[in-house]
Write a protein that holds these residues in place. Sequence first.
Motif, short mmCIF file in Angstrom:
data_model
loop_
_atom_site.label_atom_id
_atom_site.label_comp_id
_atom_site.label_asym_id
_atom_site.label_seq_id
_atom_site.Cartn_x
_atom_site.Cartn_y
_atom_site.Cartn_z
N LEU A 61 0.83 -1.20 0.00
CA LEU A 61 0.00 0.00 0.00
C LEU A 61 0.86 1.26 0.00
N GLU A 62 0.44 2.23 -0.77
CA GLU A 62 0.98 3.59 -0.68
C GLU A 62 -0.18 4.50 -0.30
N ILE A 63 -0.02 5.26 0.78
CA ILE A 63 -1.12 6.06 1.30
C ILE A 63 -0.76 7.54 1.27
N PRO A 64 -1.25 8.27 0.27
CA PRO A 64 -1.02 9.72 0.22
C PRO A 64 -1.78 10.44 1.35
N PHE A 65 -1.25 11.58 1.76
CA PHE A 65 -1.92 12.38 2.79
C PHE A 65 -1.52 13.84 2.64
N VAL A 112 -13.34 15.57 5.31
CA VAL A 112 -12.09 15.68 4.55
C VAL A 112 -11.33 14.36 4.56
N LEU A 113 -11.28 13.70 5.73
CA LEU A 113 -10.58 12.42 5.82
C LEU A 113 -11.34 11.31 5.09
N VAL A 114 -12.67 11.36 5.11
CA VAL A 114 -13.44 10.37 4.35
C VAL A 114 -13.17 10.51 2.85
N ASP A 115 -13.13 11.74 2.38
CA ASP A 115 -12.80 11.96 0.97
C ASP A 115 -11.41 11.41 0.65
N ARG A 116 -10.47 11.66 1.55
CA ARG A 116 -9.10 11.16 1.35
C ARG A 116 -9.09 9.63 1.36
N ALA A 117 -9.88 9.01 2.24
CA ALA A 117 -9.93 7.55 2.30
C ALA A 117 -10.43 6.96 0.98
N TYR A 118 -11.46 7.58 0.40
CA TYR A 118 -11.93 7.12 -0.91
C TYR A 118 -10.83 7.25 -1.96
N HIS A 121 -6.51 4.83 -5.25
CA HIS A 121 -5.07 4.86 -5.54
C HIS A 121 -4.45 3.46 -5.45
N ASN A 122 -5.01 2.63 -4.57
CA ASN A 122 -4.47 1.29 -4.37
C ASN A 122 -5.33 0.18 -4.98
N GLY A 123 -6.31 0.56 -5.81
CA GLY A 123 -7.13 -0.43 -6.51
C GLY A 123 -8.05 -1.21 -5.60
N CYS A 176 -11.88 5.72 11.20
CA CYS A 176 -10.98 5.16 10.18
C CYS A 176 -9.99 6.15 9.62
N GLY A 177 -10.20 7.46 9.83
CA GLY A 177 -9.26 8.44 9.28
C GLY A 177 -9.16 8.32 7.78
N LEU A 178 -7.92 8.38 7.27
CA LEU A 178 -7.71 8.33 5.82
C LEU A 178 -7.52 6.91 5.30
N GLY A 179 -7.80 5.91 6.14
CA GLY A 179 -7.76 4.52 5.68
C GLY A 179 -6.55 3.73 6.13
N ASN A 180 -5.89 4.16 7.18
CA ASN A 180 -4.66 3.52 7.64
C ASN A 180 -4.85 2.03 7.89
N PHE A 181 -5.93 1.64 8.57
CA PHE A 181 -6.23 0.23 8.80
C PHE A 181 -7.17 -0.32 7.74
N SER A 182 -8.10 0.50 7.28
CA SER A 182 -9.12 0.03 6.33
C SER A 182 -8.50 -0.61 5.10
N LEU A 183 -7.51 0.05 4.53
CA LEU A 183 -6.94 -0.44 3.27
C LEU A 183 -6.16 -1.73 3.48
N ALA A 184 -5.49 -1.85 4.62
CA ALA A 184 -4.78 -3.10 4.92
C ALA A 184 -5.77 -4.25 5.09
N LEU A 185 -6.88 -3.99 5.76
CA LEU A 185 -7.91 -5.02 5.93
C LEU A 185 -8.51 -5.41 4.57
N ALA A 186 -8.75 -4.40 3.74
CA ALA A 186 -9.29 -4.67 2.41
C ALA A 186 -8.33 -5.47 1.55
#
Length: 434
Positions: A254-258, A319-325, A330-332, A295-305
């Motif tokens: 994962l690459e997580i922009p912020f 703002v963080l929900v928009d970033r999480a989407y 970004h990571n498919g 969930c913030g910007l998806g720090n755990f969500s994306l790893a779980l996904a």
Amino acid sequence: MEVVLQIEGLDHEAQGIARHEGKVVFVDGALPGETVRAEIKRRRSHFDQAELRAVLVPGPSRTEPRCPHFGHCGGCNMQHADPAAQIAYKQRILEDNLARIGKVRPDSLWGPLQGPDWGYRQRARLTVRWVAKKGRVLVGFHEKRSSFVADMDSCAILTPAVSTLLVPLRNLIMELTVRECLPQIEVAHSEDLLVLVLRLLELPTDEDKVKMRAFADRHGVQFWWQTRGRPDTAHPFYPLEQPGLAYRLDEFDLEIPFGPTEFTQVNGEINRVLVGKAVRLLDPQPEERVMDLFCGLGNFSLALARRGAQVLGIEGNQVLVDRAYQNAAHNGLEKNTRFQVANLFEVDESTVAGWGVQDKWLIDPPRDGAIDLVKAIGTEGPRRIVYVSCSPATLARDAGVLVHQKGYRLKGAGVFNMFPHTAHVESLALFDRE
């Protein structure tokens, strides 16, 4: 009045605990097993507050602080204790809070998650102060228990790249016409970029802009401006052509922009270890329904996904929900992630039921904890919960509800050292429903 005290332990702020004439005395800077001379400065009905004057017999954990500003700067307060003793203190605080507040005991106490002891802090808010009487600018953390800014020219817990910029930044701001209108610099440092967000009460002049551009070119940083108070008004000033901030979770590809004012953990290495541990504990299976709360910007969500779970992330900040989407795309991971805004401090059973039946939860709340959320768990609640906490007191309170009212068992708990050399206790807990 000066007294000689025997230090018996540490409190939740890492102050030494002693007794004098039948009364508890707290001594900042003293360590267990020490004999100290201290001056009692403030008297209360049930305790006294004292200032350390001399260590007469040092304790086994005392060590020489690395930072020359330790004791004056309030950025950290445990450099005088060796790292092993700091970890033992944090584990004891967690155990004591679980037992005293929650009346619970974990089946297992895990070993601590640790990372680098020095140069770990990638995020910080530095205060800027023009001191007219001294004719100089100060840049750094506040002094201990004070609104004054510590006079510091280095910092052992900031990343080396940021520490070495403290003096150059001070010199730059001295030359700016807006030096009295620049109260704060927010630092965000990723692997490829260092961003400095200047909070400006007045716009810089053209001459100021020339000096800022020259500084950015010379030191390889990017300046952002925040001119209207709110973090979401921050915008890049110079240079504009930059790749952007991002961190990696290599275990999950994962690459997580912020953004530089968006919340991310200050200790990147520990965050990577923490996410890996939390996901393994939750053990998401393909197609399981997993909820990531706060969930913030998806720090755990994306790893779980990435492990195949169907993830619903809930967060109170749009703002963080928009970033999480954006980060999911970004990571498919768009197909197995959803995010939505909700105030998680005002929920009940009907709110939770509206999210649908979920197999597992991950909860990562701020210091206030998640009391309304755990109280709202009904009979169709998750069979497993991983709780990431930055406050052992609120974790213990919420654990008491989960165990004594909601039918969960505290399977394990442990600390992770997100903030070495400070009294901050960060922890992780696993609950399974009986």
